[in-house]
Scaffold this motif. Structure first.
Motif, PDB file in Angstrom:
ATOM      1  N   LYS A 126     -19.385   1.331  20.515  1.00 25.34           N
ATOM      2  CA  LYS A 126     -19.973   1.295  21.738  1.00 25.34           C
ATOM      3  C   LYS A 126     -21.188   1.248  22.113  1.00 25.34           C
ATOM      4  CE  LYS A 126     -18.291   4.719  25.727  1.00 25.34           C
ATOM      5  NZ  LYS A 126     -17.684   5.597  26.256  1.00 25.34           N
ATOM      6  N   ASP A 189      -2.896  -2.181  23.696  1.00 28.50           N
ATOM      7  CA  ASP A 189      -3.404  -2.394  22.416  1.00 28.50           C
ATOM      8  C   ASP A 189      -3.620  -4.104  22.417  1.00 28.50           C
ATOM      9  OD1 ASP A 189      -6.119  -0.195  22.702  1.00 28.50           O
ATOM     10  OD2 ASP A 189      -4.829   0.983  21.309  1.00 28.50           O
ATOM     11  N   GLU A 192      -5.098  -6.272  25.979  1.00 28.64           N
ATOM     12  CA  GLU A 192      -6.535  -6.344  25.540  1.00 28.64           C
ATOM     13  C   GLU A 192      -6.965  -7.728  24.596  1.00 28.64           C
ATOM     14  OE1 GLU A 192     -10.288  -5.919  27.372  1.00 28.64           O
ATOM     15  OE2 GLU A 192      -8.312  -5.672  28.441  1.00 28.64           O
ATOM     16  N   LYS A 236      -5.709   5.543  28.932  1.00 28.24           N
ATOM     17  CA  LYS A 236      -6.800   4.756  29.560  1.00 28.24           C
ATOM     18  C   LYS A 236      -6.644   3.509  30.000  1.00 28.24           C
ATOM     19  CE  LYS A 236     -11.535   5.962  29.599  1.00 28.24           C
ATOM     20  NZ  LYS A 236     -13.054   6.567  29.273  1.00 28.24           N
ATOM     21  N   TRP A 237      -6.455   2.891  30.695  1.00 31.69           N
ATOM     22  CA  TRP A 237      -6.454   1.290  31.215  1.00 31.69           C
ATOM     23  C   TRP A 237      -7.902   0.176  31.231  1.00 31.69           C
ATOM     24  CZ3 TRP A 237      -2.100  -1.298  30.085  1.00 31.69           C
ATOM     25  CH2 TRP A 237      -0.725  -0.201  29.894  1.00 31.69           C
ATOM     26  N   HIS A 238      -7.860  -0.419  29.933  1.00 29.90           N
ATOM     27  CA  HIS A 238      -9.427  -1.015  30.381  1.00 29.90           C
ATOM     28  C   HIS A 238      -8.904  -1.869  32.045  1.00 29.90           C
ATOM     29  CE1 HIS A 238     -10.329  -0.829  26.410  1.00 29.90           C
ATOM     30  NE2 HIS A 238      -9.090  -1.345  25.995  1.00 29.90           N
ATOM     31  N   ARG A 239      -8.310  -1.842  32.965  1.00 33.80           N
ATOM     32  CA  ARG A 239      -8.177  -2.370  33.923  1.00 33.80           C
ATOM     33  C   ARG A 239      -6.795  -2.408  34.213  1.00 33.80           C
ATOM     34  NH1 ARG A 239      -9.505  -6.100  29.832  1.00 33.80           N
ATOM     35  NH2 ARG A 239     -11.335  -6.211  31.135  1.00 33.80           N
TER      36      ARG A 239
END
Length: 447
Positions: A126, A189, A192, A236-239
């Protein structure tokens, strides 16, 4: 200094040489005098932050004592995560990746530390400490290779993303290898991961693989969307979830545009343009809906151009000039259109500073991955080369041919290389006068 000399003995010698008593030395290094006394008498081990402060006071390079600290504290006593974790970060900060690897391998003799090391790898990744993160991901994956765990799949996913580079052939092999692990990821996951796999195959022009992955992405995303937001409210969604469905349709539209099935392409474009079925109404959803509708507008014009409809060219140029980040890609579409239907676009090309466009496009790493950007630039030079050679502009054509060949070799883009060699052969056989210009220009370029 003997390797058998302990850190505490070195500190005692330093105090004698500098004429420091215990109190003065404790004040300089910011350690409680009682704690320092225990450390100097080897009744307590140094903490990492204490070791770093002492190293600075002694005027030694950062990380000077790390190898010795490993021998005395990390390897010399039972594993203690509270001591090991800051030591790992310290090794990363000073760039001692050999010692980082040595520590990780020792720790993974016991699999209970695998989750801890994975968390550190995620944090390093990260914070863009890719090289160090790769070391941890590789070793955690190796330690869990027989576990068939989701963490193993996540490690493979992170390694796939970290190791994508300019070499397209290596990227293709990396994508095939990672694809074996996608089904082991959690469903969210997987979205993504499939998106990233699709982007890689798209950049590689592997259209059959792209179609396969896009269909999988769409199927899973539709299933999860039908389950509703309460299916896993803690994720926790990325989008927004609906974007994966829309993006899968966009990718499938690309596949059919490549097949020159423009009717099917327009059908997929309509699917990601018409998003009335999306139930959410929050600000982020509205933003994404506008993005897809904007892409649909642009891609409709691109598809009509690809099909030979020149009537949309003026509108497309207006769109292109109002979307500065997309100018190079838009111009690429126009050049491909001109090459396919033998249109003269000299007046359009003269509007733009092409070298500046290429430089600007290279900086769009927040929009496109670097391998996609490399592919864009190779294709752009390739199409310009074709355009100028087809209209007899051999000097300009050769310049772009050499630029494309250089870029294609750099990224191992075989398709572009073979096409370029075919263009060069065509010029040699059918344009003898042009060949003289090409030969002269090659000498000028090489000199």
């Amino acid at each position: 200094m003997s390797r058998t000399t302990t850190i505490s003995a070195i500190l005692n010698d330093f105090m004698i040489q500098e004429g420091l008593n215990l109190r003065k030395f404790a004040e300089q290094v910011g350690i409680n005098i009682g704690s320092l006394s225990y450390i100097l008498n080897e009744n307590r081990t140094l903490k990492m932050e204490q070791l770093d402060r002492i190293t600075a006071v002694m005027g030694l390079p950062e990380g000077y004592f790390y190898n010795q600290y490993y021998d005395e504290v990390i390897a010399g006593s039972p594993p203690n995560w509270r001591k090991i974790k800051p030591f790992l970060y310290g090794c990363v900060e000073v760039g001692n990746l050999d010692l980082l690897l040595k520590t990780v391998q020792q720790l993974l003799d016991n699999l209970i530390y695998s989750p801890h090391l994975f968390e550190v790898a995620e944090d390093l990744n990260k914070n863009n400490k890719k090289e160090a993160a790769i070391i941890l991901y590789e070793n955690v994956a190796q330690s869990e290779r027989h576990q068939h765990s989701e963490r193993l799949a996540l490690c493979q996913y992170r390694l796939f993303m970290c190791e994508l580079e300019n070499n397209q052939e290596k990227n293709y092999q990396a994508a095939l290898q990672f694809e074996l692990f996608v089904d082991r990821l959690g469903e969210y996951d997987q979205l993504e991961a499939l998106k990233d796999l699709a982007n890689t195959y798209r950049a590689l022009s592997r259209w059959n693989k792209l179609e396969e992955i896009a269909e999988r992405l769409k199927q899973i995303a539709q299933f999860l969307y039908q389950k509703g937001p309460k299916y896993d409210s803690d994720y926790k969604w990325h989008r927004p979830l609906f974007t994966y469905i829309a993006y899968a349709n966009l990718l499938l539209g690309d596949v059919y545009e490549h097949k020159r099935d423009y009717e099917k392409t327009l059908q997929y474009i309509q699917l990601y343009n018409d998003l009335d079925w999306v139930k959410e109404q929050d600000e982020e959803t509205v933003k994404w809906k506008e993005k897809f509708q904007d892409w649909a507008k642009m891609n409709t014009m691109v598809t009509k151009l690809a099909a030979g409809d020149a009537s949309v060219l003026a509108d497309y140029l207006a769109y292109m000039e109002s979307n500065h980040d997309e100018v190079l890609l838009s111009l690429l579409n126009i050049i491909e259109f001109a090459n396919r239907y033998h249109f003269n676009i000299d007046d359009i090309l003269q509007r733009f500073d092409i070298p500046s466009l290429i430089i600007k496009h290279k900086s769009l790493n927040k929009v496109y991955t670097r391998q996609i950007i490399g592919g864009h630039i190779a294709r752009f030079n390739n199409e310009l080369c074709s355009y100028y050679l087809n209209k007899g502009g051999y000097r300009d054509g050769l310049n772009y041919l050499l630029n494309t060949l250089n870029k294609s070799v750099f990224i191992s883009e075989k398709h572009c290389i073979f096409r370029l060699l075919g263009q060069y052969h065509f010029s040699y056989n059918d344009q003898h006068s042009g060949m003289k210009i090409i030969s002269t220009n090659v000498q000028e370029t090489s000199s």
